[in-house]
Design an enzyme around this catalytic site. Structure first.
Site, PDB file in Angstrom:
ATOM      1  N   CYS A  45      35.853  22.028  30.435  1.00 41.21           N
ATOM      2  CA  CYS A  45      37.248  22.350  30.715  1.00 41.21           C
ATOM      3  C   CYS A  45      37.192  23.520  31.678  1.00 41.21           C
ATOM      4  CB  CYS A  45      38.022  22.737  29.452  1.00 41.21           C
ATOM      5  SG  CYS A  45      39.687  23.323  29.872  1.00 41.21           S
ATOM      6  N   CYS A 100      39.993  26.394  30.645  1.00 45.36           N
ATOM      7  CA  CYS A 100      39.862  27.205  29.439  1.00 45.36           C
ATOM      8  C   CYS A 100      38.779  26.612  28.552  1.00 45.36           C
ATOM      9  CB  CYS A 100      41.201  27.351  28.726  1.00 45.36           C
ATOM     10  SG  CYS A 100      42.193  25.843  28.647  1.00 45.36           S
ATOM     11  N   SER A 101      39.175  25.945  27.475  1.00 52.49           N
ATOM     12  CA  SER A 101      38.139  25.426  26.580  1.00 52.49           C
ATOM     13  C   SER A 101      38.628  24.190  25.829  1.00 52.49           C
ATOM     14  CB  SER A 101      37.707  26.504  25.594  1.00 52.49           C
ATOM     15  OG  SER A 101      38.831  26.942  24.852  1.00 52.49           O
ATOM     16  N   CYS A 102      39.448  23.339  26.466  1.00 46.26           N
ATOM     17  CA  CYS A 102      39.952  22.138  25.799  1.00 46.26           C
ATOM     18  C   CYS A 102      38.770  21.275  25.345  1.00 46.26           C
ATOM     19  CB  CYS A 102      40.865  21.355  26.736  1.00 46.26           C
ATOM     20  SG  CYS A 102      42.316  22.312  27.223  1.00 46.26           S
TER      21      CYS A 102
END
Ligand code: FE
Length: 202
Positions: free
Chosen positions: A105, A108-110
């Site tokens: 991602c 961000c950090s999906c």
């Protein structure tokens, strides 16, 4: 870039079940809560990826399930009882001998929590997010994954609506394995795409 938690590869299914159960007992307050800090780590390393491992083992064992999984990941994953928070819109990508998919991602950090748990620290790092798209082959080498030049690498950028999970290639030497025997072979890193799954006889 460092690898965190060399995952479940070397652990037996029984050990994984035990540790998953331990996590749940702590979460429900049935174990001393001084271990509560470890719960997140356990979800990250064990409980989440174990769900994904069950999905992969089913797909390896059942061609019809695999077809449904690749057509509609969210629905096929829900067949096994997994879903919910951070799990809408899961797309499953099949790795083969000629195509290697890997997930990031960049924003961000999906991440697909219901099948993989919480994302590992390196997945959230700026280095991974910024470099994977630019130089995937070099980044994968840092994970000890050395792909031949003939293998096409596809990088998939997750977001809050679409979260990707990799269906790793079934390793050689597992032709006679049952679904239950396949589960403990499947690692978190292979389902992100930064690793392949070794043959158990290797
Ligand atoms: Fe994100």
């Amino acid at each position: 870039m460092s690898r965190q938690g060399d995952s479940v590869r070397s652990e037996s299914d029984a050990a994984l079940r035990t540790r998953a159960l331990e996590s749940l007992l702590v979460e429900k307050g049935l174990l001393a809560n001084d271990t509560i800090d470890k719960v997140v780590e356990k979800y990250e390393k064990d409980v989440g990826p174990l769900n994904g491992a069950r999905v992969v083992a089913r797909a390896w064992s059942d061609p019809d399930y695999k077809r449904r999984l690749l057509e509609n990941g969210t629905a096929a994953i829900a067949e096994l009882g997994f879903g919910g928070k951070e799990g809408a819109g899961i797309v499953v990508l099949e790795n083969t001998s000629v195509v290697h998919n890997v997930v990031v991602c960049t924003l961000c950090s999906c991440y697909p929590w219901p099948v993989l748990g919480l994302p590992p620290g390196w997945y959230k790092s700026f280095a991974y997010r910024s470099r994977l798209v630019r130089e995937p082959r070099a980044v994968l080498r840092e994970f000890d994954l050395h792909l031949p030049e003939t293998v096409e690498i596809r990088v998939w950028d997750s977001n809050s609506d679409l979260r990707y999970m990799v269906l790793p290639e079934r390793p050689d030497g597992t032709e006679n394995f049952t679904e239950e025997q396949l589960v403990p072979l499947v690692t978190r890193d292979a389902m992100i795409g930064v690793s392949r799954i070794d043959s158990p006889s290797a």
